[in-house]
Enzyme design. Structure first.
Site, PDB file in Angstrom:
ATOM      1  N   GLU A  25       0.864  -1.443   0.181  1.00 22.64           N
ATOM      2  CA  GLU A  25      -0.099   0.036   0.073  1.00 22.64           C
ATOM      3  C   GLU A  25       0.618   1.609   0.092  1.00 22.64           C
ATOM      4  O   GLU A  25       1.883   1.372   0.257  1.00 22.64           O
ATOM      5  CB  GLU A  25      -0.697  -0.015   1.307  1.00 22.64           C
ATOM      6  CG  GLU A  25      -0.109   0.103   2.682  1.00 22.64           C
ATOM      7  CD  GLU A  25      -0.978   0.735   3.322  1.00 22.64           C
ATOM      8  OE1 GLU A  25      -1.770   2.100   3.791  1.00 22.64           O
ATOM      9  OE2 GLU A  25      -1.449  -0.438   4.835  1.00 22.64           O
ATOM     10  N   LYS A 160      -2.980  -2.056  15.853  1.00 20.14           N
ATOM     11  CA  LYS A 160      -2.591  -1.192  17.084  1.00 20.14           C
ATOM     12  C   LYS A 160      -4.170  -0.674  18.352  1.00 20.14           C
ATOM     13  O   LYS A 160      -4.975  -1.069  17.903  1.00 20.14           O
ATOM     14  CB  LYS A 160      -2.123   0.559  16.926  1.00 20.14           C
ATOM     15  CG  LYS A 160      -1.248   0.120  15.814  1.00 20.14           C
ATOM     16  CD  LYS A 160      -1.465   2.169  14.870  1.00 20.14           C
ATOM     17  CE  LYS A 160       0.313   1.818  14.758  1.00 20.14           C
ATOM     18  NZ  LYS A 160       0.191   1.761  13.081  1.00 20.14           N
TER      19      LYS A 160
HETATM   20  N1  PSU Z   1      -3.190   1.569  11.029  1.00 17.03           N
HETATM   21  C1  PSU Z   1      -1.709   1.931  10.753  1.00 17.03           C
HETATM   22  N2  PSU Z   1      -0.705   2.031  10.272  1.00 17.03           N
HETATM   23  C2  PSU Z   1      -0.843   2.356   8.432  1.00 17.03           C
HETATM   24  C3  PSU Z   1      -2.783   2.586   8.939  1.00 17.03           C
HETATM   25  C4  PSU Z   1      -2.974   1.908   9.802  1.00 17.03           C
HETATM   26  O1  PSU Z   1      -0.669   1.110  11.642  1.00 17.03           O
HETATM   27  O2  PSU Z   1      -0.352   2.993   7.479  1.00 17.03           O
HETATM   28  C5  PSU Z   1      -3.132   2.808   7.766  1.00 17.03           C
HETATM   29  C6  PSU Z   1      -4.075   2.268   6.808  1.00 17.03           C
HETATM   30  O3  PSU Z   1      -3.411   2.765   5.199  1.00 17.03           O
HETATM   31  C7  PSU Z   1      -5.532   2.065   6.770  1.00 17.03           C
HETATM   32  C8  PSU Z   1      -4.934   2.954   7.149  1.00 17.03           C
HETATM   33  O4  PSU Z   1      -5.582   0.960   6.025  1.00 17.03           O
HETATM   34  O5  PSU Z   1      -4.754   4.050   7.740  1.00 17.03           O
HETATM   35  C9  PSU Z   1      -7.172   3.418   7.766  1.00 17.03           C
HETATM   36  O6  PSU Z   1      -7.355   4.187   7.694  1.00 17.03           O
HETATM   37  P1  PSU Z   1      -8.698   4.711   8.431  1.00 17.03           P
HETATM   38  O7  PSU Z   1      -8.864   4.402   9.752  1.00 17.03           O
HETATM   39  O8  PSU Z   1      -8.911   5.801   7.899  1.00 17.03           O
HETATM   40  O9  PSU Z   1      -9.637   4.130   7.693  1.00 17.03           O
END
Ligand code: PSU
Ligand code: MN
Length: 301
Positions: A25, A160
């Site tokens: 990603e 996390k």
């Molecule tokens: N969690 C992490 N590192 C990240 C992300 C999430 O530990 O880089 C990023 C990923 O791209 C994930 C996105 O798909 O954040 C999720 O964002 P949201 O919670 O806004 O859906």
């Protein structure tokens, strides 16, 4: 092939030959880590995948094209622009593509583009999930819905504890997403190997990961599979240090009224600042560890 998709020649050749390919990603590059460590890490992850016999396909939206396989220059561009690049989830795709804009792909959009290209395995750090307090904010990552519908295996280091891990597992259960622990019965919590929550199944080899996913595809069950791979012991962080930083980051986010798509990038950056960079070092190591497992699993598929 669809007119929105642009597959790099190297990735296309591997797909034509039925060779192993691993999707990566780009939100982790532009929003998940600071420059220049983000670009260095992205390049090391690609190299790790090559060293383990597979072809990396870093996924992003560049000039409105859905790219499966970015060049080193494109990775440098995404990393340098950082949070100026739009964090692109499923709902962002129509407007970004129509405008010819750039976007950094989250787990959701990386799965969508990987599936369009025919890539089955995707390695990342952590996924989005049900946020703490979601019972009032309704902040639930689109990543969970994508896992429910798109046929890609996502290899991560768990989630996390900026999230509510218990509710995240409940949501995945409702949506029919298998949650596998690689070599563990316990859901890893990204920076640490332990969360206190059980995964659905423990699997100990890439061969069995591939067999389970193949069975899912062949049965025509839609949706993906979530593989959680614990951070190597030597790189894991003390639980009290990381949990204190996360609690502080969440309190800061609430005080500053951070919400919507800004929440996750804000919390990641705040945790990194509060831990003086130790969390960044752990983050880099767990991504490399996931890249190795993904390359070996893709080779079995
Ligand atoms: N969690 C992490 N590192 C990240 C992300 C999430 O530990 O880089 C990023 C990923 O791209 C994930 C996105 O798909 O954040 C999720 O964002 P949201 O919670 O806004 O859906
Ligand atoms: Mn959200």
């Amino acid at each position: 092939m669809n007119k929105f998709l642009s597959i790099s020649p190297e990735v296309q050749q591997a797909l034509n030959e039925g060779g192993p390919v691993v999707a990566l990603e780009s939100t982790i590059i532009s929003h998940g880590m600071p420059y220049p460590q983000n670009v260095e890490t992205a390049m090391r992850v690609e190299q790790t995948i090559r060293d383990n016999g597979a072809v990396p396909a870093t996924i992003a939206i560049i000039g409105g094209k859905l790219k499966a396989g970015c060049t080193a220059d494109e990775i440098e561009y995404l990393g340098r622009k950082g949070r100026e690049v739009i964090k692109a989830s499923r709902r962002d795709l129509p407007v970004l593509v129509a405008r010819g804009a750039d976007g950094a792909t989250t787990v959701t959009t990386t799965m969508i583009i990987a599936a369009m290209a025919g890539i089955k395995v995707f390695a990342t750090g952590g996924i989005g999930g049900v946020h703490r307090g979601a019972e009032t904010t309704m902040d639930i990552s689109a990543d969970l819905e994508e896992l429910a519908q798109t046929p890609v295996m996502v290899i991560c280091a768990g989630a996390k504890s900026i999230l509510d891990l218990g509710l995240t597992l409940e949501y995945l259960e409702t949506k029919g997403v298998p949650v596998i622990g690689f070599g563990t019965d316990e859901l890893p919590a990204f920076y640490t190997r332990h969360s206190g929550f059980k995964v659905d199944y423990r699997i100990d080899s890439p061969e069995e990961l591939a067999a389970a996913f193949r069975a899912k595809l062949e049965m025509g069950l839609h949706g993906g599979m979530l593989v959680t791979n614990p951070i190597p012991e030597e790189y894991s962080m003390p639980a009290d240090v990381i949990n204190r930083a996360i609690d502080q980051a969440i309190a800061d986010a609430n005080r500053q009224g951070i919400h919507g798509k800004e929440t996750t990038p804000f919390l990641l950056a705040r945790v990194k600042d509060l831990t003086g960079g130790d969390s960044l070092a752990a983050n880099i190591q767990l991504v490399l560890n996931n890249a190795r497992l993904a390359a070996r699993t893709a080779a079995c598929l």
